[in-house]
Design a protein around this motif. Structure first.
Motif, PDB file in Angstrom:
ATOM      1  N   PHE A   1       2.673 -29.511 -48.722  1.00  0.00           N
ATOM      2  CA  PHE A   1       3.620 -28.554 -49.276  1.00  0.00           C
ATOM      3  C   PHE A   1       3.555 -28.493 -50.803  1.00  0.00           C
ATOM      4  O   PHE A   1       3.301 -29.500 -51.464  1.00  0.00           O
ATOM      5  CB  PHE A   1       5.058 -28.941 -48.886  1.00  0.00           C
ATOM      6  CG  PHE A   1       5.236 -29.245 -47.434  1.00  0.00           C
ATOM      7  CD1 PHE A   1       5.088 -28.242 -46.483  1.00  0.00           C
ATOM      8  CD2 PHE A   1       5.540 -30.529 -47.011  1.00  0.00           C
ATOM      9  CE1 PHE A   1       5.244 -28.520 -45.140  1.00  0.00           C
ATOM     10  CE2 PHE A   1       5.702 -30.812 -45.669  1.00  0.00           C
ATOM     11  CZ  PHE A   1       5.555 -29.804 -44.724  1.00  0.00           C
ATOM     12  N   VAL A   2       3.821 -27.316 -51.355  1.00  0.00           N
ATOM     13  CA  VAL A   2       4.117 -27.215 -52.780  1.00  0.00           C
ATOM     14  C   VAL A   2       5.590 -27.584 -52.952  1.00  0.00           C
ATOM     15  O   VAL A   2       6.373 -27.519 -51.999  1.00  0.00           O
ATOM     16  CB  VAL A   2       3.818 -25.803 -53.340  1.00  0.00           C
ATOM     17  CG1 VAL A   2       2.350 -25.449 -53.172  1.00  0.00           C
ATOM     18  CG2 VAL A   2       4.708 -24.752 -52.693  1.00  0.00           C
ATOM     19  N   PRO A   3       6.015 -27.995 -54.154  1.00  0.00           N
ATOM     20  CA  PRO A   3       7.386 -28.496 -54.323  1.00  0.00           C
ATOM     21  C   PRO A   3       8.481 -27.551 -53.855  1.00  0.00           C
ATOM     22  O   PRO A   3       9.490 -27.987 -53.290  1.00  0.00           O
ATOM     23  CB  PRO A   3       7.466 -28.745 -55.841  1.00  0.00           C
ATOM     24  CG  PRO A   3       6.061 -29.058 -56.233  1.00  0.00           C
ATOM     25  CD  PRO A   3       5.212 -28.164 -55.389  1.00  0.00           C
ATOM     26  N   GLN A   4       8.307 -26.242 -54.086  1.00  0.00           N
ATOM     27  CA  GLN A   4       9.366 -25.308 -53.690  1.00  0.00           C
ATOM     28  C   GLN A   4       9.542 -25.214 -52.178  1.00  0.00           C
ATOM     29  O   GLN A   4      10.609 -24.847 -51.707  1.00  0.00           O
ATOM     30  CB  GLN A   4       9.098 -23.914 -54.264  1.00  0.00           C
ATOM     31  CG  GLN A   4       9.241 -23.841 -55.773  1.00  0.00           C
ATOM     32  CD  GLN A   4       7.892 -23.936 -56.456  1.00  0.00           C
ATOM     33  OE1 GLN A   4       7.014 -24.696 -56.029  1.00  0.00           O
ATOM     34  NE2 GLN A   4       7.697 -23.159 -57.508  1.00  0.00           N
ATOM     35  N   MET A   5       8.504 -25.539 -51.407  1.00  0.00           N
ATOM     36  CA  MET A   5       8.659 -25.553 -49.949  1.00  0.00           C
ATOM     37  C   MET A   5       9.640 -26.636 -49.514  1.00  0.00           C
ATOM     38  O   MET A   5      10.256 -26.537 -48.451  1.00  0.00           O
ATOM     39  CB  MET A   5       7.313 -25.754 -49.270  1.00  0.00           C
ATOM     40  CG  MET A   5       6.356 -24.598 -49.430  1.00  0.00           C
ATOM     41  SD  MET A   5       4.763 -24.962 -48.636  1.00  0.00           S
ATOM     42  CE  MET A   5       3.795 -23.522 -49.164  1.00  0.00           C
ATOM     43  N   LEU A   6       9.805 -27.679 -50.349  1.00  0.00           N
ATOM     44  CA  LEU A   6      10.791 -28.731 -50.090  1.00  0.00           C
ATOM     45  C   LEU A   6      12.069 -28.505 -50.895  1.00  0.00           C
ATOM     46  O   LEU A   6      12.899 -29.406 -51.017  1.00  0.00           O
ATOM     47  CB  LEU A   6      10.199 -30.106 -50.423  1.00  0.00           C
ATOM     48  CG  LEU A   6       9.008 -30.554 -49.579  1.00  0.00           C
ATOM     49  CD1 LEU A   6       8.640 -31.991 -49.898  1.00  0.00           C
ATOM     50  CD2 LEU A   6       9.273 -30.388 -48.097  1.00  0.00           C
ATOM     51  N   ASN A   7      12.210 -27.292 -51.449  1.00  0.00           N
ATOM     52  CA  ASN A   7      13.401 -26.894 -52.218  1.00  0.00           C
ATOM     53  C   ASN A   7      13.559 -27.693 -53.511  1.00  0.00           C
ATOM     54  O   ASN A   7      14.660 -27.767 -54.075  1.00  0.00           O
ATOM     55  CB  ASN A   7      14.680 -27.046 -51.379  1.00  0.00           C
ATOM     56  CG  ASN A   7      14.637 -26.272 -50.082  1.00  0.00           C
ATOM     57  OD1 ASN A   7      13.830 -25.366 -49.914  1.00  0.00           O
ATOM     58  ND2 ASN A   7      15.499 -26.641 -49.143  1.00  0.00           N
ATOM     59  N   TYR A   8      12.480 -28.266 -54.031  1.00  0.00           N
ATOM     60  CA  TYR A   8      12.604 -29.136 -55.191  1.00  0.00           C
ATOM     61  C   TYR A   8      13.099 -28.413 -56.437  1.00  0.00           C
ATOM     62  O   TYR A   8      13.750 -29.020 -57.291  1.00  0.00           O
ATOM     63  CB  TYR A   8      11.267 -29.836 -55.468  1.00  0.00           C
ATOM     64  CG  TYR A   8      11.162 -31.201 -54.811  1.00  0.00           C
ATOM     65  CD1 TYR A   8      11.641 -31.401 -53.515  1.00  0.00           C
ATOM     66  CD2 TYR A   8      10.606 -32.279 -55.469  1.00  0.00           C
ATOM     67  CE1 TYR A   8      11.563 -32.645 -52.909  1.00  0.00           C
ATOM     68  CE2 TYR A   8      10.522 -33.527 -54.873  1.00  0.00           C
ATOM     69  CZ  TYR A   8      11.002 -33.712 -53.594  1.00  0.00           C
ATOM     70  OH  TYR A   8      10.926 -34.950 -53.001  1.00  0.00           O
ATOM     71  N   GLU A   9      12.781 -27.137 -56.582  1.00  0.00           N
ATOM     72  CA  GLU A   9      13.245 -26.424 -57.774  1.00  0.00           C
ATOM     73  C   GLU A   9      14.751 -26.219 -57.735  1.00  0.00           C
ATOM     74  O   GLU A   9      15.380 -25.989 -58.774  1.00  0.00           O
ATOM     75  CB  GLU A   9      12.506 -25.088 -57.922  1.00  0.00           C
ATOM     76  CG  GLU A   9      13.111 -23.903 -57.212  1.00  0.00           C
ATOM     77  CD  GLU A   9      13.311 -24.078 -55.711  1.00  0.00           C
ATOM     78  OE1 GLU A   9      14.289 -23.497 -55.194  1.00  0.00           O
ATOM     79  OE2 GLU A   9      12.531 -24.778 -55.049  1.00  0.00           O
ATOM     80  N   SER A  10      15.368 -26.326 -56.558  1.00  0.00           N
ATOM     81  CA  SER A  10      16.813 -26.129 -56.414  1.00  0.00           C
ATOM     82  C   SER A  10      17.603 -27.421 -56.514  1.00  0.00           C
ATOM     83  O   SER A  10      18.838 -27.384 -56.567  1.00  0.00           O
ATOM     84  CB  SER A  10      17.111 -25.458 -55.064  1.00  0.00           C
ATOM     85  OG  SER A  10      16.606 -24.136 -55.027  1.00  0.00           O
ATOM     86  N   VAL A  11      16.916 -28.566 -56.510  1.00  0.00           N
ATOM     87  CA  VAL A  11      17.619 -29.852 -56.524  1.00  0.00           C
ATOM     88  C   VAL A  11      17.158 -30.742 -57.682  1.00  0.00           C
ATOM     89  O   VAL A  11      17.296 -31.970 -57.645  1.00  0.00           O
ATOM     90  CB  VAL A  11      17.454 -30.590 -55.177  1.00  0.00           C
ATOM     91  CG1 VAL A  11      18.172 -29.837 -54.074  1.00  0.00           C
ATOM     92  CG2 VAL A  11      15.978 -30.791 -54.825  1.00  0.00           C
ATOM     93  N   GLY A  12      16.610 -30.121 -58.731  1.00  0.00           N
ATOM     94  CA  GLY A  12      16.265 -30.868 -59.929  1.00  0.00           C
ATOM     95  C   GLY A  12      14.921 -31.554 -59.903  1.00  0.00           C
ATOM     96  O   GLY A  12      14.701 -32.511 -60.657  1.00  0.00           O
TER      97      GLY A  12
END
Length: 309
Positions: A196-207
Motif C-alpha cells: 500500500f501507499v500511505p494514503q491507502m492506510l489513511n496515513y495522511e488523515s492521522v498525522g
C-alpha cells in the motif's frame, strides 16, 4: 456504512500489556534526525521534545515497507518503534542509505521494553501531551499518546528493560491488539509488505504524512496520490464472524473470484468474531463483502478522512 452493533463493547479496558510484537531501532549520531528525515514520510528535522511521529518508510514506488512511531530522546538519539517481524530487513534497508552521514543504526529491542497503557493505566502528563502523537519524558521512561481505542485513552510506554513494570491491571497482548484495530491506525507487517501507499492506510488523515517536507523514497508517488486524485483504495474498519489474518483477500460476497480488497490487521473481538482494518476499493465500500466466504460488515471509522483526496 453499517452502524456499529449496539452489543459491541467498543471500548478497550484499562490495563497494561507488554508489546512483544513491536521492536525498537535507535539512531545515534550528529546526523540522526537529518538522516531519517530524508527517508520517511514525516518531518524529523523539526521534531520537538514533546512530539512523536507516525511515519511510513516507502520504496521508490511509494509502497510502504514499514511503519513507525518515532521520537527523539533527551540526548538527541532517534527511536523508531515498528513491527518486530519487519525490523531486521528494515534496519538493513535503512542502513544502505547511511553513506557519509554521521549516524549509527542499531536494533535495541533487547535493551528497551515497549508497553501498551490504556484507560486509568496511562501516565498523567500536562497540556498538549494529551493529544495524539505527543510525547512526555518522565522519570522511568517515555510516554507517547496514541489515537484512542473507542473512548479509551492509549499510550505507548518505552523504558529500559530493567525499569519497573508500569503500574496497572495486566492486559493480554490479544486485547491490546484489538485496541490497535479499533483505533483505526494500521501497522505494516510482513504479510502486507509493499502492498500500500500511505494514503491507502489513511496515513495522511492521522498525522502520518507531511506534504511540505523534502524528498524521501517514493515521495513523487505519494504526492501524486494526494494531489491528482489517483487514490482508489482506502482503509475501513470491519467485523466478521470468522478468524482473519493480514494479507487475506476481501471479495464481493456473491463473487468470491472478484477481489476488491485486503485485510491489513485483525484481532479477536471480546464480544465474539473478529474486527479488522481492511483496504478496499472505494467503489465497493457499499457492496456486500466477504472474507473466506464469511460476510464482512463495515463499521464507521473513529476519525474523519481528509476531503482533499
Amino acid at each position: 456504512m453499517t452502524a456499529l452493533n449496539a452489543s459491541t463493547p467498543f471500548a478497550l479496558p484499562t490495563g497494561v500489556a507488554r508489546l512483544t510484537h513491536w521492536g525498537v531501532i535507535r539512531l545515534h549520531g550528529a546526523d540522526a534526525a537529518k538522516f531519517i528525515h530524508g527517508q520517511l514520510t514525516q518531518d524529523f528535522s523539526l521534531l520537538g521534545s514533546d512530539q512523536a511521529r507516525l511515519a511510513a518508510f516507502c520504496n521508490a514506488k511509494g509502497r510502504m515497507q514499514a511503519s513507525f512511531v518515532g521520537f527523539k530522546a533527551l540526548d538527541g538519539d532517534i527511536f523508531l518503534l515498528c513491527s518486530k517481524d519487519l525490523l531486521a530487513p528494515t534496519l538493513k534497508r535503512l542502513s544502505m542509505f547511511v553513506m557519509r552521514a554521521k549516524v549509527q543504526l542499531s536494533d535495541v529491542s533487547d535493551i528497551y521494553a515497549i508497553w501498551g497503557l490504556s484507560g486509568d493505566a496511562t501516565k498523567t502528563t500536562a497540556g498538549t501531551h494529551d493529544q495524539a502523537w505527543s510525547k512526555a519524558d518522565l522519570a522511568d521512561g517515555t510516554a507517547i499518546t496514541l489515537y484512542p481505542a473507542g473512548p479509551t485513552k492509549r499510550q505507548l510506554w518505552v523504558s529500559p528493560v530493567d525499569a519497573p513494570q508500569p503500574e496497572g491491571v495486566a492486559m493480554s497482548l490479544q486485547t491490546w491488539q484489538w485496541g490497535e484495530v479499533i483505533s483505526g491506525i494500521a501497522t505494516v507487517t510482513q504479510p502486507v509488505f509493499e502492498a500500500f501507499v500511505p494514503q491507502m492506510l489513511n496515513y495522511e488523515s492521522v498525522g502520518g504524512v507531511n506534504f511540505k517536507k523534502g524528498c524521501y523514497p517514493g515521495q513523487e508517488v505519494v504526492a501524486r496520490s494526494q494531489f491528482r486524485g489517483t487514490l482508489k483504495r482506502r482503509t475501513y474498519l470491519a467485523h466478521t464472524a470468522v478468524e482473519l489474518s493480514p494479507g487475506q483477500d476481501v471479495t464481493v460476497a456473491e463473487d468470491t473470484e472478484s477481489v476488491v480488497g485486503q485485510v491489513v490487521q485483525a484481532a479477536a473481538c471480546p464480544s465474539g468474531g473478529y474486527d479488522a482494518l481492511v483496504v478496499l476499493q472505494t467503489s465497493h465500500q457499499d457492496a456486500e463483502l466477504a472474507v473466506a466466504g464469511a460476510r464482512l460488515t463495515l463499521q464507521p471509522l473513529p476519525y474523519p478522512l481528509l476531503e482533499s483526496i
